[in-house]
Design a protein around this motif. Structure first.
Motif, PDB file in Angstrom:
ATOM      1  N   THR A 110     -36.926  24.632 -65.948  1.00 42.10           N
ATOM      2  CA  THR A 110     -37.177  25.607 -67.023  1.00 42.10           C
ATOM      3  C   THR A 110     -36.255  25.234 -68.172  1.00 42.10           C
ATOM      4  O   THR A 110     -35.070  24.963 -67.973  1.00 42.10           O
ATOM      5  N   TYR A 111     -36.807  25.202 -69.362  1.00 42.64           N
ATOM      6  CA  TYR A 111     -36.052  24.730 -70.524  1.00 42.64           C
ATOM      7  C   TYR A 111     -36.683  25.355 -71.765  1.00 42.64           C
ATOM      8  O   TYR A 111     -37.830  25.074 -72.099  1.00 42.64           O
ATOM      9  N   ALA A 112     -35.936  26.230 -72.424  1.00 43.32           N
ATOM     10  CA  ALA A 112     -36.486  27.003 -73.538  1.00 43.32           C
ATOM     11  C   ALA A 112     -36.226  26.355 -74.890  1.00 43.32           C
ATOM     12  O   ALA A 112     -35.108  25.956 -75.194  1.00 43.32           O
ATOM     13  N   SER A 113     -37.265  26.294 -75.699  1.00 41.90           N
ATOM     14  CA  SER A 113     -37.072  26.086 -77.136  1.00 41.90           C
ATOM     15  C   SER A 113     -36.785  27.457 -77.732  1.00 41.90           C
ATOM     16  O   SER A 113     -37.523  28.417 -77.484  1.00 41.90           O
ATOM     17  N   THR A 114     -35.706  27.567 -78.503  1.00 42.56           N
ATOM     18  CA  THR A 114     -35.349  28.864 -79.093  1.00 42.56           C
ATOM     19  C   THR A 114     -35.493  28.856 -80.618  1.00 42.56           C
ATOM     20  O   THR A 114     -34.950  29.705 -81.310  1.00 42.56           O
ATOM     21  N   ASP A 115     -36.267  27.903 -81.126  1.00 46.40           N
ATOM     22  CA  ASP A 115     -36.428  27.786 -82.585  1.00 46.40           C
ATOM     23  C   ASP A 115     -37.059  29.036 -83.203  1.00 46.40           C
ATOM     24  O   ASP A 115     -36.623  29.506 -84.262  1.00 46.40           O
ATOM     25  N   LEU A 116     -38.085  29.579 -82.565  1.00 40.98           N
ATOM     26  CA  LEU A 116     -38.766  30.755 -83.115  1.00 40.98           C
ATOM     27  C   LEU A 116     -37.846  31.965 -83.157  1.00 40.98           C
ATOM     28  O   LEU A 116     -37.847  32.728 -84.122  1.00 40.98           O
ATOM     29  N   LEU A 117     -37.060  32.142 -82.102  1.00 43.63           N
ATOM     30  CA  LEU A 117     -36.110  33.260 -82.047  1.00 43.63           C
ATOM     31  C   LEU A 117     -35.075  33.130 -83.160  1.00 43.63           C
ATOM     32  O   LEU A 117     -34.769  34.111 -83.854  1.00 43.63           O
ATOM     33  N   LYS A 118     -34.566  31.918 -83.350  1.00 42.15           N
ATOM     34  CA  LYS A 118     -33.551  31.689 -84.378  1.00 42.15           C
ATOM     35  C   LYS A 118     -34.128  31.947 -85.772  1.00 42.15           C
ATOM     36  O   LYS A 118     -33.495  32.548 -86.638  1.00 42.15           O
ATOM     37  N   GLU A 119     -35.359  31.522 -85.943  1.00 47.70           N
ATOM     38  CA  GLU A 119     -36.029  31.722 -87.234  1.00 47.70           C
ATOM     39  C   GLU A 119     -36.267  33.211 -87.512  1.00 47.70           C
ATOM     40  O   GLU A 119     -36.104  33.681 -88.626  1.00 47.70           O
ATOM     41  N   ALA A 120     -36.605  33.964 -86.456  1.00 49.22           N
ATOM     42  CA  ALA A 120     -36.939  35.384 -86.632  1.00 49.22           C
ATOM     43  C   ALA A 120     -35.707  36.260 -86.833  1.00 49.22           C
ATOM     44  O   ALA A 120     -35.705  37.160 -87.675  1.00 49.22           O
ATOM     45  N   VAL A 121     -34.649  36.029 -86.045  1.00 48.28           N
ATOM     46  CA  VAL A 121     -33.498  36.949 -86.089  1.00 48.28           C
ATOM     47  C   VAL A 121     -32.153  36.229 -86.213  1.00 48.28           C
ATOM     48  O   VAL A 121     -31.097  36.820 -85.972  1.00 48.28           O
ATOM     49  N   GLU A 122     -32.181  34.950 -86.575  1.00 46.51           N
ATOM     50  CA  GLU A 122     -30.955  34.168 -86.801  1.00 46.51           C
ATOM     51  C   GLU A 122     -30.013  34.215 -85.595  1.00 46.51           C
ATOM     52  O   GLU A 122     -28.819  34.473 -85.721  1.00 46.51           O
ATOM     53  N   PHE A 123     -30.588  33.998 -84.428  1.00 48.28           N
ATOM     54  CA  PHE A 123     -29.774  34.045 -83.220  1.00 48.28           C
ATOM     55  C   PHE A 123     -30.298  33.069 -82.183  1.00 48.28           C
ATOM     56  O   PHE A 123     -31.506  32.897 -82.034  1.00 48.28           O
ATOM     57  N   LYS A 124     -29.383  32.426 -81.469  1.00 46.89           N
ATOM     58  CA  LYS A 124     -29.752  31.677 -80.267  1.00 46.89           C
ATOM     59  C   LYS A 124     -28.650  31.884 -79.236  1.00 46.89           C
ATOM     60  O   LYS A 124     -27.469  31.975 -79.585  1.00 46.89           O
ATOM     61  N   PRO A 125     -29.021  32.015 -77.957  1.00 50.76           N
ATOM     62  CA  PRO A 125     -28.019  32.210 -76.902  1.00 50.76           C
ATOM     63  C   PRO A 125     -26.983  31.095 -76.924  1.00 50.76           C
ATOM     64  O   PRO A 125     -27.290  29.948 -77.242  1.00 50.76           O
ATOM     65  N   LYS A 126     -25.730  31.455 -76.586  1.00 53.31           N
ATOM     66  CA  LYS A 126     -24.650  30.479 -76.739  1.00 53.31           C
ATOM     67  C   LYS A 126     -23.612  30.464 -75.618  1.00 53.31           C
ATOM     68  O   LYS A 126     -22.736  29.613 -75.594  1.00 53.31           O
ATOM     69  N   THR A 127     -23.680  31.419 -74.675  1.00 53.71           N
ATOM     70  CA  THR A 127     -22.645  31.503 -73.631  1.00 53.71           C
ATOM     71  C   THR A 127     -22.783  30.355 -72.639  1.00 53.71           C
ATOM     72  O   THR A 127     -23.864  30.128 -72.092  1.00 53.71           O
ATOM     73  N   SER A 128     -21.677  29.638 -72.397  1.00 53.83           N
ATOM     74  CA  SER A 128     -21.698  28.521 -71.439  1.00 53.83           C
ATOM     75  C   SER A 128     -21.726  29.059 -70.011  1.00 53.83           C
ATOM     76  O   SER A 128     -21.296  30.194 -69.749  1.00 53.83           O
ATOM     77  N   ILE A 129     -22.216  28.239 -69.066  1.00 57.34           N
ATOM     78  CA  ILE A 129     -22.233  28.691 -67.669  1.00 57.34           C
ATOM     79  C   ILE A 129     -20.801  28.841 -67.140  1.00 57.34           C
ATOM     80  O   ILE A 129     -20.558  29.667 -66.260  1.00 57.34           O
ATOM     81  N   GLN A 130     -19.856  28.099 -67.692  1.00 57.27           N
ATOM     82  CA  GLN A 130     -18.455  28.239 -67.266  1.00 57.27           C
ATOM     83  C   GLN A 130     -17.948  29.660 -67.575  1.00 57.27           C
ATOM     84  O   GLN A 130     -17.394  30.337 -66.711  1.00 57.27           O
ATOM     85  N   ASP A 131     -18.168  30.100 -68.812  1.00 59.30           N
ATOM     86  CA  ASP A 131     -17.711  31.441 -69.210  1.00 59.30           C
ATOM     87  C   ASP A 131     -18.511  32.526 -68.494  1.00 59.30           C
ATOM     88  O   ASP A 131     -17.951  33.512 -68.012  1.00 59.30           O
ATOM     89  N   GLY A 132     -19.831  32.346 -68.438  1.00 59.58           N
ATOM     90  CA  GLY A 132     -20.692  33.369 -67.849  1.00 59.58           C
ATOM     91  C   GLY A 132     -20.435  33.557 -66.364  1.00 59.58           C
ATOM     92  O   GLY A 132     -20.340  34.689 -65.875  1.00 59.58           O
ATOM     93  N   LEU A 133     -20.331  32.446 -65.629  1.00 52.59           N
ATOM     94  CA  LEU A 133     -20.112  32.552 -64.184  1.00 52.59           C
ATOM     95  C   LEU A 133     -18.715  33.072 -63.862  1.00 52.59           C
ATOM     96  O   LEU A 133     -18.521  33.773 -62.864  1.00 52.59           O
ATOM     97  N   GLN A 134     -17.734  32.766 -64.725  1.00 47.79           N
ATOM     98  CA  GLN A 134     -16.385  33.312 -64.495  1.00 47.79           C
ATOM     99  C   GLN A 134     -16.393  34.834 -64.591  1.00 47.79           C
ATOM    100  O   GLN A 134     -15.786  35.539 -63.781  1.00 47.79           O
ATOM    101  N   LYS A 135     -17.136  35.350 -65.563  1.00 53.52           N
ATOM    102  CA  LYS A 135     -17.230  36.808 -65.704  1.00 53.52           C
ATOM    103  C   LYS A 135     -17.953  37.413 -64.503  1.00 53.52           C
ATOM    104  O   LYS A 135     -17.604  38.504 -64.035  1.00 53.52           O
ATOM    105  N   PHE A 136     -18.967  36.710 -64.008  1.00 51.64           N
ATOM    106  CA  PHE A 136     -19.680  37.207 -62.825  1.00 51.64           C
ATOM    107  C   PHE A 136     -18.768  37.237 -61.604  1.00 51.64           C
ATOM    108  O   PHE A 136     -18.699  38.251 -60.899  1.00 51.64           O
ATOM    109  N   THR A 137     -18.063  36.138 -61.316  1.00 56.06           N
ATOM    110  CA  THR A 137     -17.245  36.100 -60.090  1.00 56.06           C
ATOM    111  C   THR A 137     -16.064  37.062 -60.187  1.00 56.06           C
ATOM    112  O   THR A 137     -15.685  37.679 -59.191  1.00 56.06           O
ATOM    113  N   ASP A 138     -15.492  37.219 -61.377  1.00 51.08           N
ATOM    114  CA  ASP A 138     -14.404  38.206 -61.552  1.00 51.08           C
ATOM    115  C   ASP A 138     -14.923  39.604 -61.206  1.00 51.08           C
ATOM    116  O   ASP A 138     -14.252  40.378 -60.527  1.00 51.08           O
ATOM    117  N   TRP A 139     -16.132  39.918 -61.690  1.00 49.27           N
ATOM    118  CA  TRP A 139     -16.727  41.224 -61.384  1.00 49.27           C
ATOM    119  C   TRP A 139     -17.003  41.346 -59.895  1.00 49.27           C
ATOM    120  O   TRP A 139     -16.682  42.367 -59.271  1.00 49.27           O
TER     121      TRP A 139
END
Length: 342
Positions: free
Chosen positions: A305-334
């Motif tokens: 699975t691999y998303a193109s996020t061009d349309l989202l960025k064009e519509a609302v000036e946003f694209k997801p940016k959290t790395s799996i290192q940061d995201g998974l650390q928050k999950f395991t801490d929780w």
């Protein structure tokens, strides 16, 4: 929100409010002072205690109202819309899971088809400013072309779950065309984070480790042709939804759009597992290495699975940016804190 003062006085109906994404979207809106009507049937597809824990946090907000209802009850859905007159609907209730749909198809037709039809009917009879609903990256099936773009051919789903989500997009398009309902479908790509769904792989791997069992990896042990996944951290999903809510599709044509919300940065499954081991080691203060068992890929699973996020960025000036290192650390801490494991 783009114009917070405009939206603070509006009513939001969030279905699946005790679910992973529903909880976080509701929390964000409530923190801004919005009025949220949360709907959920609290089914036992996974640990009900986790759903109750999410709900308890939402119930600390004065602007939150919880209704224990099933979206497959049409009369009840129409009544809720009539009573609360929502301006915005974020429809996240659904029977989730690809593998479960192979064993329990009834649950998917009841919730994902009939339930979604009832939401559309409620929006038809009690017009809303914007219906935002959950689709899924699973609609891309076994598409070989990557990254997946919203304009890609998606008529070959490989699971019933994917079929129901594709059906939702078609139904929303038709209702938008016939009844002028502004609607936006969101194709989520493997969402993860604290208080997430226990049926998701990263959560299950962590559970298995503490149960002293090997984790099952469905890639035949083929490291060269490993599965790729676009893992998307929950905060990125919420920000994407929040920005889109206040941007309903406009124009003379059908007021219906579909967007990918994914990390646009697929990771090999084995890299994800190694990162999870490292994060858990950090949370516990000791080295963690999972026992592993390699099995064939399951029916309904897709290799990438691999998303193109061009349309989202064009519509609302946003694209997801959290790395799996940061995201998974928050999950395991929780996880370590919530379950009190050592």
């Amino acid at each position: 929100m783009n114009d917070k003062s405009l939206h603070l006085k509006k009513v939001y109906v969030i279905t699946g409010v005790a679910g992973f994404i529903g909880y976080y979207v509701s929390k964000k809106l409530l923190e801004q002072g919005c009025k949220v009507i949360g709907v959920d049937n609290i089914n036992d597809y996974y640990d009900v205690n986790l759903k109750q824990a999410r709900l308890e946090q939402l119930q600390t907000f004065e602007q939150f109202t919880f209704l224990k209802q099933d979206i497959s009850d049409k009369a009840e859905m129409l009544h809720i819309f009539e009573e609360y007159k929502p301006s915005f609907v974020v429809h996240l209730a659904a029977q989730a899971g690809v593998r479960y749909s192979i064993e329990n198809p009834d649950a998917y037709i009841q919730s994902n088809i009939i339930g979604f039809y009832n939401i559309l009917e409620a929006c038809r009879h009690h017009p809303v400013e914007h219906l935002v609903y959950a689709s899924s990256s699973s609609v891309y099936g076994a598409n070989k072309k990557v990254p997946f773009e919203e304009t890609d051919f998606v008529d070959n789903p490989v699971s019933l779950y994917a079929s129901t989500k594709k059906s939702n997009e078609l139904m929303a398009h038709t209702y938008s065309h016939l009844y002028n309902i502004p609607a936006t479908g969101l194709r989520f790509f493997t969402v993860y984070g604290p208080m997430g769904r226990p049926d998701m792989a990263y959560f299950g791997f962590t559970d298995q480790h503490f149960a002293g069992k090997p984790i099952k990896i469905f890639n035949n042990g083929d490291f060269k042709n490993d599965l790729y996944r676009d893992f998307t951290y929950i905060d990125d999903i919420v920000e994407g939804i929040e920005r889109l809510i206040s941007q309903p599709p406009k124009g003379d044509g059908v007021q219906h759009k579909v967007f990918n919300i994914g990390n646009n940065n697929p990771e090999k499954l084995m890299v994800f597992i190694e990162t999870l081991e490292q994060a858990l080691s950090q949370s516990l203060g000791r080295e963690v290495v999972f026992k592993k068992s390699f099995e064939p890929i399951k029916p309904g699973d897709v290799p990438a699975t691999y998303a193109s996020t061009d349309l989202l960025k064009e519509a609302v000036e946003f694209k997801p940016k959290t790395s799996i290192q940061d995201g998974l650390q928050k999950f395991t801490d929780w996880y370590v804190g919530y379950y009190g494991v050592k």
